[in-house]
Design a protein around this motif. Structure first.
Motif, PDB file in Angstrom:
ATOM      1  N   THR A  89      32.561   0.125 115.848  1.00  0.00           N
ATOM      2  CA  THR A  89      31.533   0.082 114.814  1.00  0.00           C
ATOM      3  C   THR A  89      30.575  -1.082 114.989  1.00  0.00           C
ATOM      4  O   THR A  89      29.637  -1.234 114.215  1.00  0.00           O
ATOM      5  CB  THR A  89      32.181  -0.045 113.422  1.00  0.00           C
ATOM      6  OG1 THR A  89      32.969  -1.238 113.398  1.00  0.00           O
ATOM      7  CG2 THR A  89      33.079   1.145 113.133  1.00  0.00           C
ATOM      8  N   GLY A  90      30.815  -1.923 115.990  1.00  0.00           N
ATOM      9  CA  GLY A  90      29.960  -3.091 116.184  1.00  0.00           C
ATOM     10  C   GLY A  90      30.468  -4.336 115.500  1.00  0.00           C
ATOM     11  O   GLY A  90      29.919  -5.405 115.677  1.00  0.00           O
ATOM     12  N   ILE A  91      31.536  -4.213 114.700  1.00  0.00           N
ATOM     13  CA  ILE A  91      32.100  -5.382 114.041  1.00  0.00           C
ATOM     14  C   ILE A  91      33.114  -6.029 114.980  1.00  0.00           C
ATOM     15  O   ILE A  91      34.086  -5.393 115.381  1.00  0.00           O
ATOM     16  CB  ILE A  91      32.782  -5.018 112.709  1.00  0.00           C
ATOM     17  CG1 ILE A  91      31.753  -4.446 111.733  1.00  0.00           C
ATOM     18  CG2 ILE A  91      33.455  -6.237 112.093  1.00  0.00           C
ATOM     19  CD1 ILE A  91      32.340  -4.057 110.400  1.00  0.00           C
ATOM     20  N   ALA A 136      26.297 -14.642 109.525  1.00  0.00           N
ATOM     21  CA  ALA A 136      26.683 -16.036 109.327  1.00  0.00           C
ATOM     22  C   ALA A 136      25.454 -16.913 109.457  1.00  0.00           C
ATOM     23  O   ALA A 136      24.586 -16.685 110.287  1.00  0.00           O
ATOM     24  CB  ALA A 136      27.717 -16.445 110.357  1.00  0.00           C
ATOM     25  N   SER A 137      25.391 -17.934 108.623  1.00  0.00           N
ATOM     26  CA  SER A 137      24.267 -18.867 108.690  1.00  0.00           C
ATOM     27  C   SER A 137      24.433 -19.782 109.891  1.00  0.00           C
ATOM     28  O   SER A 137      25.507 -19.933 110.447  1.00  0.00           O
ATOM     29  CB  SER A 137      24.207 -19.693 107.399  1.00  0.00           C
ATOM     30  OG  SER A 137      25.416 -20.382 107.217  1.00  0.00           O
ATOM     31  N   ARG A 153      30.973 -17.683 104.651  1.00  0.00           N
ATOM     32  CA  ARG A 153      30.794 -16.235 104.679  1.00  0.00           C
ATOM     33  C   ARG A 153      30.810 -15.774 106.132  1.00  0.00           C
ATOM     34  O   ARG A 153      29.960 -16.170 106.930  1.00  0.00           O
ATOM     35  CB  ARG A 153      29.482 -15.842 104.004  1.00  0.00           C
ATOM     36  CG  ARG A 153      29.390 -14.372 103.660  1.00  0.00           C
ATOM     37  CD  ARG A 153      28.163 -14.096 102.825  1.00  0.00           C
ATOM     38  NE  ARG A 153      28.096 -12.693 102.423  1.00  0.00           N
ATOM     39  CZ  ARG A 153      27.069 -12.170 101.768  1.00  0.00           C
ATOM     40  NH1 ARG A 153      26.043 -12.937 101.449  1.00  0.00           N
ATOM     41  NH2 ARG A 153      27.076 -10.901 101.441  1.00  0.00           N
ATOM     42  N   ALA A 154      31.795 -14.978 106.465  1.00  0.00           N
ATOM     43  CA  ALA A 154      31.980 -14.521 107.840  1.00  0.00           C
ATOM     44  C   ALA A 154      31.188 -13.245 108.092  1.00  0.00           C
ATOM     45  O   ALA A 154      30.789 -12.544 107.152  1.00  0.00           O
ATOM     46  CB  ALA A 154      33.462 -14.284 108.114  1.00  0.00           C
ATOM     47  N   PRO A 155      30.989 -12.887 109.353  1.00  0.00           N
ATOM     48  CA  PRO A 155      30.280 -11.645 109.678  1.00  0.00           C
ATOM     49  C   PRO A 155      31.215 -10.440 109.794  1.00  0.00           C
ATOM     50  O   PRO A 155      30.882  -9.456 110.442  1.00  0.00           O
ATOM     51  CB  PRO A 155      29.632 -11.975 111.031  1.00  0.00           C
ATOM     52  CG  PRO A 155      30.587 -12.915 111.662  1.00  0.00           C
ATOM     53  CD  PRO A 155      31.173 -13.737 110.542  1.00  0.00           C
ATOM     54  N   PHE A 156      32.400 -10.540 109.205  1.00  0.00           N
ATOM     55  CA  PHE A 156      33.364  -9.437 109.233  1.00  0.00           C
ATOM     56  C   PHE A 156      34.323  -9.602 108.064  1.00  0.00           C
ATOM     57  O   PHE A 156      34.436 -10.681 107.482  1.00  0.00           O
ATOM     58  CB  PHE A 156      34.142  -9.416 110.557  1.00  0.00           C
ATOM     59  CG  PHE A 156      34.685 -10.756 110.975  1.00  0.00           C
ATOM     60  CD1 PHE A 156      35.790 -11.322 110.346  1.00  0.00           C
ATOM     61  CD2 PHE A 156      34.069 -11.472 111.993  1.00  0.00           C
ATOM     62  CE1 PHE A 156      36.279 -12.560 110.733  1.00  0.00           C
ATOM     63  CE2 PHE A 156      34.547 -12.710 112.382  1.00  0.00           C
ATOM     64  CZ  PHE A 156      35.654 -13.258 111.761  1.00  0.00           C
ATOM     65  N   SER A 164      25.339 -16.209 118.708  1.00  0.00           N
ATOM     66  CA  SER A 164      26.389 -15.237 119.023  1.00  0.00           C
ATOM     67  C   SER A 164      27.754 -15.767 118.681  1.00  0.00           C
ATOM     68  O   SER A 164      28.638 -15.042 118.237  1.00  0.00           O
ATOM     69  CB  SER A 164      26.336 -14.872 120.509  1.00  0.00           C
ATOM     70  OG  SER A 164      26.538 -16.021 121.298  1.00  0.00           O
ATOM     71  N   GLU A 165      27.980 -17.076 118.871  1.00  0.00           N
ATOM     72  CA  GLU A 165      29.272 -17.677 118.535  1.00  0.00           C
ATOM     73  C   GLU A 165      29.432 -17.789 117.041  1.00  0.00           C
ATOM     74  O   GLU A 165      30.475 -17.507 116.487  1.00  0.00           O
ATOM     75  CB  GLU A 165      29.400 -19.052 119.186  1.00  0.00           C
ATOM     76  CG  GLU A 165      30.731 -19.726 118.859  1.00  0.00           C
ATOM     77  CD  GLU A 165      30.838 -21.108 119.455  1.00  0.00           C
ATOM     78  OE1 GLU A 165      29.823 -21.607 119.961  1.00  0.00           O
ATOM     79  OE2 GLU A 165      31.925 -21.682 119.394  1.00  0.00           O
ATOM     80  N   ALA A 166      28.357 -18.214 116.370  1.00  0.00           N
ATOM     81  CA  ALA A 166      28.436 -18.382 114.916  1.00  0.00           C
ATOM     82  C   ALA A 166      28.705 -17.060 114.225  1.00  0.00           C
ATOM     83  O   ALA A 166      29.455 -16.978 113.270  1.00  0.00           O
ATOM     84  CB  ALA A 166      27.144 -19.002 114.394  1.00  0.00           C
ATOM     85  N   ALA A 167      28.054 -16.002 114.706  1.00  0.00           N
ATOM     86  CA  ALA A 167      28.240 -14.699 114.084  1.00  0.00           C
ATOM     87  C   ALA A 167      29.439 -13.968 114.644  1.00  0.00           C
ATOM     88  O   ALA A 167      29.902 -13.012 114.061  1.00  0.00           O
ATOM     89  CB  ALA A 167      26.985 -13.851 114.286  1.00  0.00           C
ATOM     90  N   SER A 168      29.959 -14.453 115.783  1.00  0.00           N
ATOM     91  CA  SER A 168      31.091 -13.825 116.472  1.00  0.00           C
ATOM     92  C   SER A 168      30.862 -12.329 116.653  1.00  0.00           C
ATOM     93  O   SER A 168      31.715 -11.513 116.405  1.00  0.00           O
ATOM     94  CB  SER A 168      32.391 -14.056 115.719  1.00  0.00           C
ATOM     95  OG  SER A 168      33.470 -13.500 116.435  1.00  0.00           O
TER      96      SER A 168
END
Length: 435
Positions: A39-41, A144-145, A11-14, A110-114
């Motif tokens: 939008t912050g994405i 993201a986990s 599951r991605a953050p975008f 920060s990398e995991a959630a990009s």
């Protein structure tokens, strides 16, 4: 009975728009983002390590997140360690390399959630229509986990870029393909032009107007003999170089279907299992207009050399949004605007696998695990096929087809022979002198 559920592989953050599998390394490469809107994405390409755990369970680990700054990757193709990524009206070439490291490290949040906080994602209505916009809003707030990168790292560098779409209003590359021999790169976009580039020099070979309006899909036959393209202008064209060879008309086999009631959505060449010289072309036709009572979509199989239609079959009333053909040519994968995923047998166009609304919204891409050494190892001995799907809901899922039970031909013939002998003996016992 409850609706069938497929667990999320990742599951991605975008919002996710595309997914492919590198045949050599087995890396799953998926990408998307929020585009240029503030939008912050973030926009990123994610590299996932896929593993088969046990006989039927899979897990994925985020190995690297490559930030693409203000441009979301809407489509991509892979060739020998290079990604061709469609970003707005450009095709960005990125070289990636997987390397082993003895030093384990924890991937930073920060990398995991990009890229942190979520919001509404930019999504072009040309692919997925209004449903995609709704899905981008749904993607907000998904994180993201934590993932661990203990042994593998992926390095990425940009090695080139070409302008692949010249639409003056809103340029967008909609499709990119490498030729099977990796000598050519083909792009199509909203300006209706097909551009063919020599690879790896990226010297432009052809640039011609193929369709009035957006190009939906294109594919090149093995041997680079024919290029097939489909557009929103109801046309499916076969090209030899930059010259039109013929136009295809699937309606000729369906006289009850009115002209311009349907438009082509996708096209793919596929091999024929156990017939090395044979070739097939598969196209998807979707209704041009949506009615209160949805009409069916159609899947058509063509001879890949004469381009004569061989078979047309209904593939449900859900509007098809994405298509893939397995390397062997045995299976066809479909995703729908409503989030459903299906796998069909290419020979008969019969549905083999189906999950209704497996995703929350439009399925933007599907991709089979390749028939490579790494790909076959990931599929395992218990699966005939495995297909990834991604959607605007930020989810990546894996759909597997287990080996269908079959009997060897010698066993079937032997059983038939035994039955014939048994019947003869029975008749002789009931009617002496029968033979």
């Amino acid at each position: 009975m409850g609706r069938r559920k497929v667990p999320d592989l990742y599951r991605a953050p975008f919002p996710l728009y595309t997914v492919k599998v590198d045949p050599k390394s087995g890396l799953v490469i998926t990408a998307g983002g929020g585009g240029a809107s503030k939008t912050g994405i973030k926009n990123a390409v994610h590299f996932l390590g896929l593993e088969l755990v046990g006989e039927h369970q899979y897990s994925a680990t985020l190995l690297h997140a490559h930030d693409t700054e203000t441009r979301a990757t809407m489509n991509l193709a892979i060739a020998d360690g290079v990604i061709a990524a469609g970003q707005d009206g450009n095709c960005s070439m990125m070289r990636f390399k997987q390397r082993q490291s003895n030093e384990g490290r924890k991937a930073s949040s920060s990398e995991a959630a990009s890229g942190g906080q979520q919001g509404k994602a930019r999504r072009r209505t040309g692919k997925g229509d209004q449903a995609a916009k709704d899905g981008a809003e749904e993607a907000g707030g998904i994180g993201a986990s934590d993932t661990t990168d203990e042994t593998t790292q992926v390095s990425v560098e940009t090695v080139g870029e070409v302008q692949s779409d010249l639409n003056p209003v809103d340029p967008l590359q909609k499709v990119v393909r490498f030729s099977s021999d990796l000598s050519l790169l083909m792009t199509g976009g909203t300006d209706g032009h097909i551009r063919v580039w020599e690879y790896p020099s990226l010297k432009k070979k052809f640039d011609f107007k193929a369709h009035e309006g957006e190009i939906e899909d294109l594919d090149l036959s093995p041997g680079n003999e024919h290029l097939v393209s489909v557009g929103r202008d109801f046309v499916c064209s076969v090209w030899s170089g930059n010259q039109l060879a013929m136009g295809l008309r699937w309606q000729d086999t369906m006289p009850q279907v009115a002209d311009k009631a349907y438009r082509y959505m996708a096209c793919r060449f596929g091999r024929v299992e156990d017939q090395p010289t044979a070739l097939r072309l598969y196209t998807v036709q979707i209704p041009h207009k949506r009615d209160r009572k949805p009409p069916p979509c159609y899947l058509t199989k063509w001879d890949g050399k004469s381009f004569l239609p061989m078979l047309t079959a209904v593939c449900g009333t859900e509007v098809i949004s994405s298509m893939a053909v397995s390397d062997s040519g045995t299976f066809i994968g479909l995703g729908t605007v409503t989030g459903s995923v299906a796998i069909y047998i290419a020979f008969s166009l019969r549905k083999l696998y189906y999950v209704e609304e497996s995703h929350g919204i439009v399925v933007t891409d599907v991709a089979f695990l390749p028939n490579s050494l790494k790909g076959n190892a990931l599929k395992g001995s218990n699966h005939e096929a495995a297909m990834l799907s991604v959607a605007v809901d930020s989810r990546c899922q894996l759909h597997t087809v287990r080996n269908r039970r079959s009997f060897p031909i010698w066993l079937v013939l032997g059983f038939c022979a035994v039955m014939v002998v048994a019947v003869i003996l029975l008749l002789q016992s009931l009617f002496p002198g029968f033979m």
